[in-house]
Design an enzyme around this catalytic site. Structure first.
Site, PDB file in Angstrom:
ATOM      1  N   GLY A   1       0.778  -1.236   0.000  1.00 56.36           N
ATOM      2  CA  GLY A   1       0.000   0.000   0.000  1.00 56.36           C
ATOM      3  C   GLY A   1       0.806   1.280   0.000  1.00 56.36           C
ATOM      4  O   GLY A   1       0.239   2.352   0.193  1.00 56.36           O
ATOM      5  N   VAL A   2       2.164   1.210  -0.238  1.00 64.66           N
ATOM      6  CA  VAL A   2       2.959   2.440  -0.224  1.00 64.66           C
ATOM      7  C   VAL A   2       3.128   3.028  -1.622  1.00 64.66           C
ATOM      8  O   VAL A   2       3.760   4.073  -1.792  1.00 64.66           O
ATOM      9  CB  VAL A   2       4.347   2.206   0.424  1.00 64.66           C
ATOM     10  CG1 VAL A   2       4.195   1.877   1.889  1.00 64.66           C
ATOM     11  CG2 VAL A   2       5.118   1.118  -0.303  1.00 64.66           C
TER      12      VAL A   2
ATOM     13  N   SER B   1      17.100  -8.049  16.322  1.00 61.16           N
ATOM     14  CA  SER B   1      17.165  -6.623  16.652  1.00 61.16           C
ATOM     15  C   SER B   1      16.576  -6.292  18.016  1.00 61.16           C
ATOM     16  O   SER B   1      16.652  -5.143  18.460  1.00 61.16           O
ATOM     17  CB  SER B   1      16.459  -5.796  15.575  1.00 61.16           C
ATOM     18  OG  SER B   1      15.075  -6.083  15.529  1.00 61.16           O
TER      19      SER B   1
ATOM     20  N   LYS C   1      10.982   1.635  11.540  1.00 66.78           N
ATOM     21  CA  LYS C   1      11.008   1.608  13.013  1.00 66.78           C
ATOM     22  C   LYS C   1      10.881   3.014  13.595  1.00 66.78           C
ATOM     23  O   LYS C   1      10.200   3.222  14.607  1.00 66.78           O
ATOM     24  CB  LYS C   1      12.286   0.938  13.498  1.00 66.78           C
ATOM     25  CG  LYS C   1      12.327  -0.561  13.211  1.00 66.78           C
ATOM     26  CD  LYS C   1      13.623  -1.200  13.664  1.00 66.78           C
ATOM     27  CE  LYS C   1      13.611  -2.701  13.387  1.00 66.78           C
ATOM     28  NZ  LYS C   1      14.857  -3.366  13.801  1.00 66.78           N
TER      29      LYS C   1
END
Length: 778
Positions: free
Chosen positions: A362-363, A684, A727
């Site tokens: 959806g970007v 991470s 992030k």
């Protein structure tokens, strides 16, 4: 009451539809009408005698026919067998005994009865005349049975045992297939000689009709045999056409193909292949299965684009305007695209790196490809590779297979109709492989600028030039893309949008698009007041892109239209924050769910998913025990290893952090990451886990307005992570101010949009000690 003799009497009657029962024959009957069933039951109680009478044609559909709709001449029968069926009907096997004449019908409440007199056929001619007629009739009847294929061979068996004229008459009448009214008329003739004479004439007519049918059948079959002699006939037709100078209709395709092969600018290899196939095609019969295979192959060759495309100049400024008009934000992505277009414009060729747009759903990855095609004035073709697991879907099937076709690359070229389209390969990361081959391996040649000028499809079986095609691929993640394929592409990461960007996208693109899709432009006006769009983004969507936002706007529009159609509102609706719950219901997502108070053993981490960045709450509690570390929350193997590494680091550096050296012998730790139904993995979260463990063991609180991400080693180093932009967006969305990231990710910060970084205090660290210094209180 029934009389107990066969000369006269009263018996129950069964009316028959389209059936005639005659003496000296055994006939099966299906009895379904209520009155007929009761008549049969009555006969079975008495002496099994019953009268079978044929109905007249105009009473075929009468449920309980009246006497005037029944013939007067019938047959007295004996019921031999009875079978009652589950549906209430009855199967009877009856034997005709004698011909009778009905004097009078009687009707009671349950069924029909009749008073009859025996009415045998009489013989008025002498035996010699009757015998002569009988012999002639037998001969013609044998012909009738031989010609009538619908009569079984068993029909001839009783024929040999029949010597009496009356027996043979009834046998023949029962077996001839003529209209029931004709049968009844012959049956009603009292004189036996006249009866034989009448049936003789009817059978004679039927034999003539059957002979004619047989003659027609033979002619049709002889015509069909022409297909079996096709080679011989084709050779004859060739000579005839040669002499007459007439072109066969079947060869019109051949002439058309020959003309196209001469006119089309085929490559040398393709031209030789086409000419070889044309030679085969000219010798083929149109009825041959191979004919259609070669026809389809030649059609594919000639329908592909072969001519050199016209090079259309484009202005870089116009390209930038198109990109800005179609997409808000994505400045660095647009800059890279414009660099690519500048090289193409100057070099006049497209040979170079293949671009791969990577980002959450959806970007705008696919729509960027459409904008590039529009900017360069090229045909746009999209093909989805999601779920493709067969190499033949890329390279095509060999022509030895039934129904073979070229692969999606050649099909896309035919669809584009030009040699220089822009082909967008969506979901390149969703391909898989099985026993049929690896489709990603087939793409290596397609996406390699050094090789794709001679792409070889299995179906075409010759080289085809793809060097002028612009290939763009899209993916949600790079993890599943094979390294050799990834090596051929330049990865352009498209991060998720910030709330500010989403608001602008909604106002400039989504709302006008939704209004246009619903054909409501000029019919209704929708105004989102204050920060209502921002509230929709924060409370009703949870995504990196804008698809869910578009769905929520569509939902509001539909409800507004419904109110307007019902006359409950005007055609100009203003949407405020207070109305959102009315239109969209209770808020679905609360991004402020991160910890808002300083707490011991609770740390906020940052994670990357295929849908964008997310915040991650990590909780640790301490209990009496033997030094065990319990991990829950559906943690993957890599995350479990990070937890073990963090625990070992805490034990190794216990003195530095004021911990008892033997703490691991006296207590157990339970580490949990909420939302246990969702699997979690990746290295991470290492710094987050070690911070939570040190916090619970040292009883020091962690700052609530802080989030962190980074991989750790046993020696305390903090290693770089991926998905930095996503992030940071997640942290900004959760209104966190301080973000700890690995120092080795500092170069990646330059690629992050300034709008995302604005208002964030980003702390760069190399060691775990630095993390704890910035995270712990006291």
């Amino acid at each position: 009451m029934a009389k107990k003799n066969n000369e006269y009497g009263i018996y129950p009657v069964i009316p028959l539809r389209n059936t005639l029962v005659v003496p000296n024959t055994i006939t099966p009957l299906l009895v379904g009408r209520g009155a007929s069933i009761k008549a049969a039951d009555s006969a079975l109680i008495e002496d099994k005698k019953i009268i079978c009478i044929t109905q007249k044609s105009n009473s075929d559909f009468e449920a309980d026919p009246k006497a005037k709709f029944l013939y007067r001449t019938g047959t007295l029968c004996t019921i031999l067998q009875v079978l009652k069926l589950p549906d209430g009907t009855m199967r009877l096997l009856v034997e005709g005994e004698q011909r009778i004449l009905i004097e009078r019908f009687y009707r009671n409440k349950e069924y029909l009865s009749a008073y009859f007199q025996r009415n045998d056929k009489v013989l008025t001619k002498n035996k010699v005349e009757v015998e002569a007629l009988l012999r002639s009739f037998k001969k013609i009847f044998i012909q009738y049975i031989n010609l009538n294929k619908s009569l079984p061979e068993e029909a001839m068996v009783p024929f040999g045992d029949t010597s009496k004229p009356v027996e043979f008459f009834y046998f023949a009448l029962a077996n001839i297939q003529i209209d029931i009214r004709k049968k009844q008329r012959i049956f009603e003739i009292d004189d036996l000689y006249e009866s034989l004479n009448s049936i003789y004439k009817v059978v004679n007519e039927e034999v003539e009709i059957l002979k004619l049918e047989h003659k027609i059948d033979v002619k049709v079959k002889s015509r069909l045999n022409k297909v079996q002699k096709e080679y011989y006939l084709n050779e004859q037709l060739k000579q005839i056409n040669k002499e007459l100078g007439v072109t066969k209709e079947e060869k019109a395709d051949l002439i058309d193909f020959q003309k196209k092969v001469k006119e089309t600018n085929l490559s040398e290899e393709a031209k030789k292949k086409a000419e070889d196939e044309l030679k085969r095609f000219s010798r083929m019969n149109p009825y041959s299965p191979e004919y259609s295979v070669v026809h389809t192959y030649l059609s594919w060759i000639l329908e592909l684009p072969w001519d050199e495309p016209e090079l259309r100049d484009f202005k870089l400024k116009s390209a930038q305007e198109i990109l800005d008009k179609d997409h808000y934000g994505l400045e660095k992505v647009k800059e890279r695209i414009l660099e690519y277009l500048a090289v193409v414009k100057l070099a006049n060729k497209v040979k170079g790196q293949i671009m791969c747009f990577v980002g959450p759903p959806g970007v705008g990855k696919t729509s960027l490809g459409k904008s590039i095609a529009r900017a360069m004035d090229r045909k746009f073709v999209r093909l989805s590779l999601g779920g493709v697991r067969d190499e033949a879907e890329i390279r095509g099937h060999r022509r030895t297979y039934i129904g073979a076709l070229p692969g999606v690359i050649i099909q896309s070229m035919k669809k584009a109709g030009t040699r220089n389209p822009l082909i967008m390969m969506d979901e390149v990361d969703k391909m898989s492989m099985d026993f049929r081959g690896d489709p990603s391996a087939a793409l290596l040649e397609v996406l390699d600028p050094e090789q794709n000028n001679s792409f070889r499809d299995h179906y075409l079986d010759f080289n085809y030039d793809l060097s002028q095609v612009i290939f763009i691929t899209t993916a949600n993640t790079l993890n599943s893309i094979p390294r050799p394929l990834l090596d051929r592409m330049e990865v352009i990461e498209i991060p998720g949008y910030t709330a500010f960007e989403k608001v602008n996208i909604a106002n400039k693109h989504l709302i006008p698009k939704v209004m246009k899709e619903h054909d409501l432009e000029g019919k209704i006006k929708l105004d989102f007041q204050d920060n209502s769009i921002k509230k929709i983004i924060e409370l009703y969507t949870r995504e990196a892109g804008v698809r869910e936002l578009e769905r929520q706007i569509s939902k509001i529009l539909r409800k507004v239209v419904k109110k307007f159609v019902e006359g409950k509102s005007k055609n100009h609706e203003k949407i405020s924050n207070k109305q959102l719950e009315e239109y969209l219901g209770v808020p679905k997502h609360l991004y402020s769910e991160v910890n808002r108070k300083d707490a011991v053993g609770v740390v906020t981490g940052l994670a990357w998913t295929s849908f964008g960045g997310e915040t991650l709450q990590i909780e640790v509690v301490k209990m009496k025990g033997e030094g065990k570390l319990k991990l829950t929350g559906q943690l993957g193997e890599v995350m479990q290893e990070s937890a073990q590494a963090a625990f070992s680091y805490a034990r190794l550096h216990s003195k530095e952090f004021g911990l008892k050296e033997d703490f691991y012998k006296k207590c157990d730790l339970h580490l949990h990451i909420p939302e246990g139904a969702i699997p979690k993995d990746g290295p991470s979260a290492g710094v987050t886990i070690v911070t939570a463990i040190i916090s619970i063991l040292s009883d020091k609180k962690v700052k609530h307005n802080l989030a962190m991400t980074g991989e750790i080693t046993l020696t305390g180093n903090v290693l770089p992570i991926g998905g930095l932009a996503e992030k940071l967006i997640a942290a900004k969305r959760a209104k966190l101010e301080n973000i700890i990231i690995p120092k080795q990710n500092e170069p990646n910060l330059t690629e992050v949009n300034d709008v995302i970084k604005k208002g964030l205090n980003i702390i760069l660290v190399d060691r775990v000690e630095e993390v704890l210094k910035n995270a712990l209180i006291g």
